[in-house]
Structures are given as structure tokens and as C-alpha cells.
Design a protein around this motif. Structure first.
Motif, mmCIF file in Angstrom:
data_model
loop_
_atom_site.group_PDB
_atom_site.id
_atom_site.type_symbol
_atom_site.label_atom_id
_atom_site.label_comp_id
_atom_site.label_asym_id
_atom_site.label_seq_id
_atom_site.Cartn_x
_atom_site.Cartn_y
_atom_site.Cartn_z
ATOM 1 N N ILE A 24 0.869 -1.174 0.000
ATOM 2 C CA ILE A 24 0.000 0.000 0.000
ATOM 3 C C ILE A 24 0.904 1.220 0.000
ATOM 4 C CG2 ILE A 24 -1.751 1.290 1.257
ATOM 5 C CD1 ILE A 24 -2.731 -1.317 2.445
ATOM 6 N N ALA A 25 0.723 2.067 -0.997
ATOM 7 C CA ALA A 25 1.572 3.252 -1.113
ATOM 8 C C ALA A 25 1.047 4.358 -0.212
ATOM 9 C CB ALA A 25 1.619 3.723 -2.558
ATOM 10 N N THR A 26 1.931 4.937 0.573
ATOM 11 C CA THR A 26 1.608 6.100 1.390
ATOM 12 C C THR A 26 2.591 7.211 1.056
ATOM 13 O OG1 THR A 26 3.053 5.546 3.247
ATOM 14 C CG2 THR A 26 0.866 4.531 3.224
ATOM 15 N N GLU A 27 2.345 8.374 1.599
ATOM 16 C CA GLU A 27 3.250 9.501 1.348
ATOM 17 C C GLU A 27 4.631 9.275 1.947
ATOM 18 O OE1 GLU A 27 1.046 12.717 2.928
ATOM 19 O OE2 GLU A 27 -0.175 13.009 1.121
ATOM 20 N N SER A 28 4.733 8.349 2.908
ATOM 21 C CA SER A 28 6.018 8.071 3.549
ATOM 22 C C SER A 28 6.650 6.760 3.078
ATOM 23 C CB SER A 28 5.844 8.028 5.067
ATOM 24 O OG SER A 28 4.852 7.075 5.437
ATOM 25 N N GLY A 29 6.083 6.116 2.067
ATOM 26 C CA GLY A 29 6.655 4.883 1.544
ATOM 27 C C GLY A 29 5.648 3.759 1.496
ATOM 28 N N LEU A 30 6.123 2.562 1.134
ATOM 29 C CA LEU A 30 5.260 1.392 1.008
ATOM 30 C C LEU A 30 5.096 0.697 2.356
ATOM 31 C CD1 LEU A 30 6.637 -0.219 -2.291
ATOM 32 C CD2 LEU A 30 4.668 1.301 -2.039
ATOM 33 N N ILE A 31 3.879 0.278 2.651
ATOM 34 C CA ILE A 31 3.612 -0.531 3.834
ATOM 35 C C ILE A 31 2.872 -1.787 3.396
ATOM 36 C CG2 ILE A 31 3.529 1.469 5.380
ATOM 37 C CD1 ILE A 31 0.479 1.233 5.347
ATOM 38 N N PHE A 32 2.906 -2.808 4.262
ATOM 39 C CA PHE A 32 2.220 -4.062 3.994
ATOM 40 C C PHE A 32 1.327 -4.360 5.192
ATOM 41 C CE2 PHE A 32 6.210 -3.969 1.774
ATOM 42 C CZ PHE A 32 5.908 -4.445 0.506
#
Length: 644
Positions: free
Chosen positions: A471-479
Motif C-alpha cells: 500500500i503506497a503512502t506519502e512516507s513509503g510502502l507498507i504491507f
């Protein structure tokens, strides 16, 4: 007038009885045919009913009109002694012919209900949910039969020949009905909410009025034994019906082809992963894509600014007989916020691929022969590709879209498109994979080989469930993956780029938490029907919001459609929901109470044709009613945009 009508009814009685006798005799004949050919009796009788509904009544109209016209002409000299004008005698003759035609039509309809077919025509159509098409056909043929009767009378009256008048009248009425039918077919085939029914009523009224006017001029001319402009006027008045119907159908066709519509292919698009950055998501929703059946692709901004990204091609009314009639297109957005459009153009037998950003315009990127045209665009993470089906071999193929001028390289793959996409994401480092024990999440070499130890076991079910897309966020990818904790409760385990794992939305939820991306890059969904889940574009997981009291209040104040759960925007103070494409509702982001609600423009015409009516924007909603496009701000403001 009453005496004249009674006289005409007696004069035309034998013609009516003859036609009615043929109608009555058709059913014993159908029974004999059914038995001799060993066909089901009900089916054979139904065929007889269909014949009379769609053809027999038209032939009867020609016979009745022609008989009335030649009969009045043959006895014109004897009836000239009556204290009535030629116009009155002509009107009485036509009225009698119409009355007998209506009586015969009533007999046919009653017979259809006795046989059982009439009841079937009243049943809702399984595909459209209505029997509107049946009644549209009935209206066309009723208009055609009445015009055939009138035209046959005028032609037979002027030519003093019943057979010639009947044939000419049938041709004129059939031509007018064909034009009206073509107009209705345009709406049906193109699937645009621009109903032709009201125009058809106007055409029928105008054709009848013109025919009666010409008949009256002709009657006066015959009585005075003069041949001149009145004969030409009568002929032109009869041609008014076909001219009006074909002219209106052509005009309706041009409008329908150029109408800017929200379409499934262009409203939804194709997205292959959740790894699109919020910045790219915002680019997609700065405006809305509309298409026309000419093949145009347009970009409309909230302020009404329109940009034609792809020009379509003109079509003629005769093209409606070809299939398919229009260009077919599909679009997708890549991870950089660029728009890709795949356009299948049947007139040139090509498949064109366009690429670009709406604000800058699109350029032709590739052109393929139509025989090589794939099924559609496929986005697999950072890669845009094409996927095609080979019906002869029963296989799927995939090819990434190469740089301009380079060749496509197709590879066979399984028909499980979703699994192939997940595997591609894993290779690109855009999806992590669970170990068999369901407690360790790993990225492949492209993702740096990172791993996270989950605080509970994640359920691994059907093939593909072991993958966890980024999941793309403004601070990078998370899972993020739902796990079962040792306490027996469920929670969402959020794996962050720094290697930490944090829990969010802990509770007694299901095995998964369904959230979807919103135009600003945030994500929202439901844990159950009354608990709202929210994640900001920065990757912050807000506490679950109980909207149960709001749901109860709204149920008392207004009827809600089944898709009340459609979330369109949120911040810390408010949540905006869409109810059935009919209401925009604002709830408090603190306690879930109702703050505002606004009625949206009526989109029932779009729903009846199974077309999308609402597209999400960054600052509001684009609502297409079929005739107009509106932009509804999240403050309830409304702006009308042009769709022509």
C-alpha cells in the motif's frame, strides 16, 4: 357526420368481415399445420398470433384503406347529392376504416391473451427488468398500421384503384415505421439515455395530420374534377411521415453518437495494484474522462474546461446495421499518473495505444493490426501490459508494452489473471509473501529481501492469499495483513519500511479488513456494517468510527439504497458517504452523527441503462444524469457542466 360515418361503416362492412374471416380461419389452419408437421400446438398458434400482430394487421390496414378509398371514389357521383361536403365524406370514410382496423386489432389482442402469448408480453423482461421494449414495438406497429390505412385510402381515392392504393400505402407506412424504429434502435444499441419515444409521438401526430390535410385537399379537387396542385400536395403530405421519421432518426443518431457519457471502460479504468502513490492517484481525479460513441475521449475539469484527448470518427445512420458500430476503448492509469488508452477501431481494422497526461494531451504510442488486438490493458505494478485471449487455442497471452517502435513479446500464461498479477508484483518488490506458517512476511530480491515477524498467524487459504500487496503512502510502502492474536481477537498487522510491525484496528473483526483507495490517496472501508475504518494518505490508521446512530437516524428520515457504505472522502472532522447515487451525506468524524446531507441530481435514467452515474473527484463528485453533467462539491455546491 354521424349519418355519414354510419353509411361508411355499412359500405366497408364486407371488407372488414372478409379480413376478419381470414383472421378466424388462420387458427384452424395453424392447428392442421401443427398436426401434419408434428409441431407443438401452442408454438404454432403463437406463431399465428405473431404474424397478425406484426404483419397481418399491416396487410389488413392496406386492404381496409384501399377498399374505403376506391369505394368512396366509385360512388362519389351518387353521394355528391348528399348534403355533405367532399371533405366530410372523406373524413367519415377514413374514420370507418380506422374503426374497423381498431376492432380487428382488438380481436388479435384478445386472441393473444386467450392463447397465452399476451400474458407473456406483460411479464418483465429478465434482462432489462421491464417490458418497455415490447410496448415500444407495439407503439411503432400501431402507428404504422394507422398510417398505412390512411395512406392506402388517399392513394386508392386518388388513383381510383384499390390494389394500387393499398400497395403504395403499405410502402409509405412501412417506410415511416422503419424510420421511427431506427430511431428507437439507436437508443437501444448505443445504450444512451436519450429516449426517442417522445419524438416518435410527435412524428406520428405530424404524419397523421399531414396525411389528413392532403386527403381533404384531394377530396375537394376530385369533387371539382380538377387535377393540379392539390394532387401534388396530397402526395407530398403522405411522404411527410417517412421524411420526418428518417430525418429525426438521423438527427437523434448524430446526437447520440456525440453525447459525452460516463462509461464503464472510461469511468472505472484498470488498476493492477495498490502501490500507486497518492500523488499519482490525485492526478487521476483532477477531472473525469468521458467518451462518445464516435470514439472521442475527453477530459472534463471541475470548472467545466474540456479537452479532447482522442478525436473520434463520423458515423452515418446506415452504419447502425453494422456490428460493432463504434470504436471500443479501455483505459488504465500507471504508477506515474499517466493515462493509457487502448482503442479498437473497427473501421480501420487497427488497435491503437495512446499514452500521456490529460493536462498535456495524449499521443499515439503503438498501432497494432486488429487481428493482434488483445483483450485489454493490464497494469502489474510499475509495468503496463496487454492481455489477450486466443479462442482457437483456448489460451491467454501477456506482453508488457515496449518502448515506441519496439515489438511486443507475448508469453503464454494461466487463465488465473489475479494470481499472475500478484506474482508479478512480488517480483517487483510490490507484494510480500507469507511463509507457510503464516507468521513471517518476506519481500523478494527486488524489495531488498526484508522480512517481518507477525504478532499472530495470518490465514492462508486459496492460491494467491499468501501474497500481501503493498500500500503506497506519502512516507513509503507498507504491507498490512489481518492476523489472529493469542487473545483470540483480530487485528491488522502493519509492516513498515523501517522493519517495525504495529497493530491497528484491534477488535473482533473478520479475517480481512477491506479498504479501498480514495482520490486523495487515503483509504477507507468497513469492518462491519456500522464500523468505519480509515487510513490517511500519510499512512496513519485512525481509530474505528461507530456510525450506528447515524445509520439509525438516516433510516428514519430517508430511504437508503443498498450501497450506503460507499465512502467518498474523510478527514479528522468529517466523513462523506454516498447513498445510492442519490444523496451525499456528511457525518462527524468524531462521533459519527449526521451533520449535513444533500440530494444529488436524478440519475435514474443512467441506472436504467446500467451505466455509471457518479465519478469521484478530489474536491467533489461528477454526476452524469444522461442529459447533463454536474460537479457537486463536498460543501454541497453544484455546478452544471456541458456534455455536448
Amino acid at each position: 357526420m354521424t349519418e355519414l360515418l354510419s353509411l361508411e361503416l355499412r359500405k366497408q362492412r364486407m371488407a372488414f368481415l372478409g379480413v376478419a374471416g381470414v383472421f378466424a380461419g388462420s387458427f384452424p389452419l395453424a392447428v392442421v399445420c401443427a398436426r401434419s408437421l408434428k409441431q407443438p400446438l401452442e408454438q404454432t398458434l403463437g406463431g399465428a398470433i405473431v404474424f397478425w400482430l406484426f404483419l397481418g394487421l399491416a396487410l389488413a390496414a392496406a386492404v381496409l384503406g384501399g377498399s374505403a378509398g376506391t369505394g368512396l371514389r366509385a360512388q362519389a357521383e351518387a353521394e355528391a347529392l348528399l348534403p355533405a361536403s367532399a371533405e366530410e365524406r372523406a373524413k367519415s370514410a377514413v374514420a370507418a376504416a380506422w374503426a374497423y382496423l381498431a376492432a380487428l386489432a382488438l380481436l388479435v389482442i384478445l386472441a393473444s391473451f386467450v392463447q397465452g402469448m399476451g400474458w407473456k408480453l406483460l411479464e418483465p423482461d429478465s434482462a432489462s427488468g421491464s417490458n418497455g421494449l415490447v410496448w415500444a414495438n407495439a407503439a411503432i406497429f400501431s402507428f404504422a398500421d394507422a398510417l398505412i390505412c390512411l395512406a392506402s385510402f388517399v392513394c386508392a381515392y386518388g388513383l381510383a384503384h384499390g390494389a394500387a392504393g393499398g400497395i403504395l400505402g403499405a410502402a409509405i407506412g412501412a417506410a415511416a415505421a422503419a424510420g421511427v424504429g431506427l430511431g428507437l434502435l439507436t437508443s437501444l444499441v448505443l445504450g444512451v439515455p436519450m429516449g426517442f419515444s417522445r419524438q416518435a409521438v410527435v412524428i406520428a401526430a405530424a404524419a397523421m395530420a399531414a396525411g389528413v390535410w392532403g386527403m381533404l385537399k384531394l377530396a375537394r379537387s376530385i369533387e371539382r374534377q380538377r387535377k393540379g396542385w392539390a394532387w401534388a400536395a396530397a402526395a407530398l403530405s403522405l411522404l411527410c411521415g417517412p421524411a420526418l421519421s428518417f430525418g429525426s432518426a438521423a438527427s437523434h443518431f448524430r446526437k447520440a453518437m456525440s453525447l459525452r457519457m460516463l462509461d464503464y471502460d472510461l469511468a472505472a479504468g484498470t488498476r493492477g495494484s495498490e502501490a500507486t502513490p497518492p500523488s499519482a492517484l490525485r492526478l487521476e481525479h483532477e477531472g473525469v474522462l468521458l467518451s462518445t460513441r464516435r470514439g472521442d475521449v475527453l477530459w472534463i475539469s471541475p470548472d467545466g474546461t474540456s479537452r479532447n484527448l482522442i478525436l473520434g470518427e463520423d458515423r452515418s445512420l446506415k452504419d447502425i446495421l453494422n456490428s460493432p458500430l463504434w470504436s471500443w476503448q479501455e483505459h488504465a492509469w500507471d504508477a506515474d499518473g499517466r493515462l493509457w488508452v487502448l482503442k479498437r477501431e473497427y473501421s480501420t481494422a487497427t488497435c491503437d495505444i495512446y499514452r500521456g497526461r490529460p493536462r498535456d494531451g495524449l499521443t499515439l504510442f503503438h498501432k497494432l493490426p486488429l487481428k493482434q488486438c488483445p483483450s485489454g490493458l493490464v497494469q502489474r505494478g510499475r509495468e503496463m501490459g496487454l492481455r489477450g485471449w486466443n479462442p482457437l487455442q483456448g489460451t491467454w497471452s501477456y506482453a508488457s508494452i515496449p518502448e515506441r517502435g519496439e515489438k511486443f513479446h507475448w508469453t503464454l500464461e494461466t487463465d488465473d489473471h489475479g494470481l499472475s498479477s500478484l506474482e508479478a508484483l512480488h517480483r517487483q518488490g510490490l507484494a510480500a509473501k507469507l511463509d507457510k506458517n503464516g507468521r513471517t512476511l518476506r519481500l523478494g530480491p527486488a524489495g531488498g529481501g526484508r522480512r517481518w515477524q507477525l504478532p499472530g498467524a495470518a490465514v492462508i487459504g486459496k492460491p494467491g492469499s499468501e501474497y500481501v500487496p503493498a500500500i503506497a503512502t506519502e512516507s513509503g510502502l507498507i504491507f498490512a495483513r489481518a492476523v489472529a492474536l493469542s487473545s483470540g481477537r483480530r487485528a491488522l498487522a502493519v509492516c513498515r519500511p523501517d522493519g517495525t510491525v504495529r497493530l491497528a484496528w484491534e477488535g473482533s473483526g473478520a479475517d480481512s479488513y477491506s479498504v479501498s483507495a480514495l482520490p486523495d490517496g487515503s483509504r477507507a472501508g468497513w469492518r462491519d456494517t456500522r464500523t468505519l475504518l480509515r487510513m490517511t494518505a500519510a499512512g496513519e490508521f485512525l481509530p474505528p468510527l461507530d456510525v450506528g446512530p447515524a445509520v439509525d437516524e438516516l433510516l428514519k428520515r430517508m430511504p437508503l439504497a443498498p450501497d450506503f457504505s460507499k465512502i467518498v472522502r474523510f478527514d479528522r472532522e468529517s466523513v462523506w458517504l454516498l447513498s445510492g447515487d442519490q444523496w451525499l451525506i456528511r457525518l462527524s468524524g468524531r462521533d459519527g452523527r449526521v451533520l449535513d446531507r444533500w440530494a444529488l441530481p436524478d440519475t435514474s435514467a443512467m441506472w436504467k441503462r446500467h451505466l455509471p452515474a457518479v465519478h469521484l473527484g478530489i474536491d467533489g463528485l461528477f454526476v452524469h444524469t444522461g442529459a447533463r453533467l454536474f460537479f457537486i462539491g463536498f460543501d454541497g455546491s453544484r455546478r452544471s457542466l456541458s456534455v455536448r
